[in-house]
Design a protein around this motif. Structure first.
Motif, PDB file in Angstrom:
ATOM      1  N   LEU A  49       0.843  -1.190   0.000  1.00 13.95           N
ATOM      2  CA  LEU A  49       0.000   0.000   0.000  1.00 13.95           C
ATOM      3  C   LEU A  49       0.883   1.247   0.000  1.00 13.95           C
ATOM      4  N   VAL A  50       0.304   2.341  -0.425  1.00 11.70           N
ATOM      5  CA  VAL A  50       0.998   3.624  -0.337  1.00 11.70           C
ATOM      6  C   VAL A  50       0.078   4.565   0.423  1.00 11.70           C
ATOM      7  N   GLY A  51       0.678   5.330   1.344  1.00  5.43           N
ATOM      8  CA  GLY A  51      -0.108   6.230   2.165  1.00  5.43           C
ATOM      9  C   GLY A  51       0.202   7.683   1.881  1.00  5.43           C
ATOM     10  N   GLU A  52      -0.848   8.494   1.979  1.00  9.00           N
ATOM     11  CA  GLU A  52      -0.693   9.932   1.818  1.00  9.00           C
ATOM     12  C   GLU A  52      -1.888  10.614   2.473  1.00  9.00           C
ATOM     13  N   ARG A  81      -4.597   8.581   4.139  1.00  8.72           N
ATOM     14  CA  ARG A  81      -5.349   7.671   3.267  1.00  8.72           C
ATOM     15  C   ARG A  81      -4.375   6.651   2.686  1.00  8.72           C
ATOM     16  N   LYS A  82      -4.784   5.386   2.607  1.00 12.91           N
ATOM     17  CA  LYS A  82      -3.926   4.347   2.031  1.00 12.91           C
ATOM     18  C   LYS A  82      -4.550   3.802   0.758  1.00 12.91           C
ATOM     19  N   GLU A  83      -3.699   3.637  -0.239  1.00 11.34           N
ATOM     20  CA  GLU A  83      -4.142   3.102  -1.530  1.00 11.34           C
ATOM     21  C   GLU A  83      -3.401   1.791  -1.786  1.00 11.34           C
ATOM     22  N   GLU A  84      -4.154   0.754  -2.172  1.00 10.81           N
ATOM     23  CA  GLU A  84      -3.558  -0.540  -2.452  1.00 10.81           C
ATOM     24  C   GLU A  84      -2.896  -0.514  -3.823  1.00 10.81           C
ATOM     25  N   ARG A 115       6.444   9.930   0.544  1.00 16.31           N
ATOM     26  CA  ARG A 115       5.388   8.909   0.570  1.00 16.31           C
ATOM     27  C   ARG A 115       5.822   7.724   1.442  1.00 16.31           C
ATOM     28  N   SER A 145       3.943   0.599   2.401  1.00 16.76           N
ATOM     29  CA  SER A 145       3.914  -0.422   3.442  1.00 16.76           C
ATOM     30  C   SER A 145       3.534  -1.777   2.876  1.00 16.76           C
ATOM     31  N   LYS A 190       3.742  -5.904   9.476  1.00 16.57           N
ATOM     32  CA  LYS A 190       3.812  -4.769   8.573  1.00 16.57           C
ATOM     33  C   LYS A 190       5.207  -4.159   8.592  1.00 16.57           C
ATOM     34  N   SER A 205       6.881  -0.533   6.988  1.00 15.92           N
ATOM     35  CA  SER A 205       6.632   0.677   6.205  1.00 15.92           C
ATOM     36  C   SER A 205       7.950   1.390   5.937  1.00 15.92           C
TER      37      SER A 205
END
Length: 152
Positions: free
Chosen positions: A75-78, A81-84, A127, A130, A142, A144
């Motif tokens: 996932l990437v977080g920003e 909010r996390k995006e798969e 960015r 994780s 996990k 990150s």
């Protein structure tokens, strides 16, 4: 017979013994060693030059268990909010979520389930990527990594 533990904490680790009397065979006992592990998340920092290939290991400090035998996702977080980006089930090809405008086809799964990003862009700076490995429905490990991108 079963022992049900609620609100399990690391302090409950130890040896448990169940003893019961039977007739005519006498007392029976069974022992079990319980090891409670907290959900661990390790944080790393990775530095890379602009327009280079960035490779982030899934679980850098894990050598005892083979990550490829468990489901995992990147996932990437920003901004909270996390995006798969990628999911991988054992013995199946990786599934890429290329709907991302920022990453598109720049993301690939590398050897040992590392995340490869090429080329790196200035928008990747700061960015957090994780990797989540599902060892058991109640045990997720996990890792990150915060990325710093440098220009020449």
């Amino acid at each position: 017979w079963a022992l049900h533990l609620k609100n399990v904490t690391v302090s409950l680790s130890g040896q448990y013994e169940c003893t019961f009397a039977t007739y005519p065979y006498g007392t029976k006992a069974a022992k079990i060693q319980l090891i409670v592990k907290a959900e661990e998340e390790r944080h790393h920092l990775k530095e890379v030059w602009l327009n280079q290939t960035l490779e982030i290991p899934c679980l850098e400090d894990t050598t005892s268990e083979n990550v490829s035998t468990y489901p995992l996702k990147w996932l990437v977080g920003e901004n909270g909010r996390k995006e798969e980006l990628v999911t991988k089930e054992p013995s199946c090809p990786a599934v890429y979520r290329n709907s991302s405008v920022l990453f598109g086809r720049r993301v690939r799964l590398g050897l040992n389930n590392s995340l490869k990003i090429f080329p790196t862009k200035i928008t990747d700076d700061g960015r957090v990527f994780s990797c989540h490995v599902l060892y058991h429905p109640e045990r997720v490990q996990k890792s990150s990594t915060t990325v710093r991108v440098f220009g020449k």
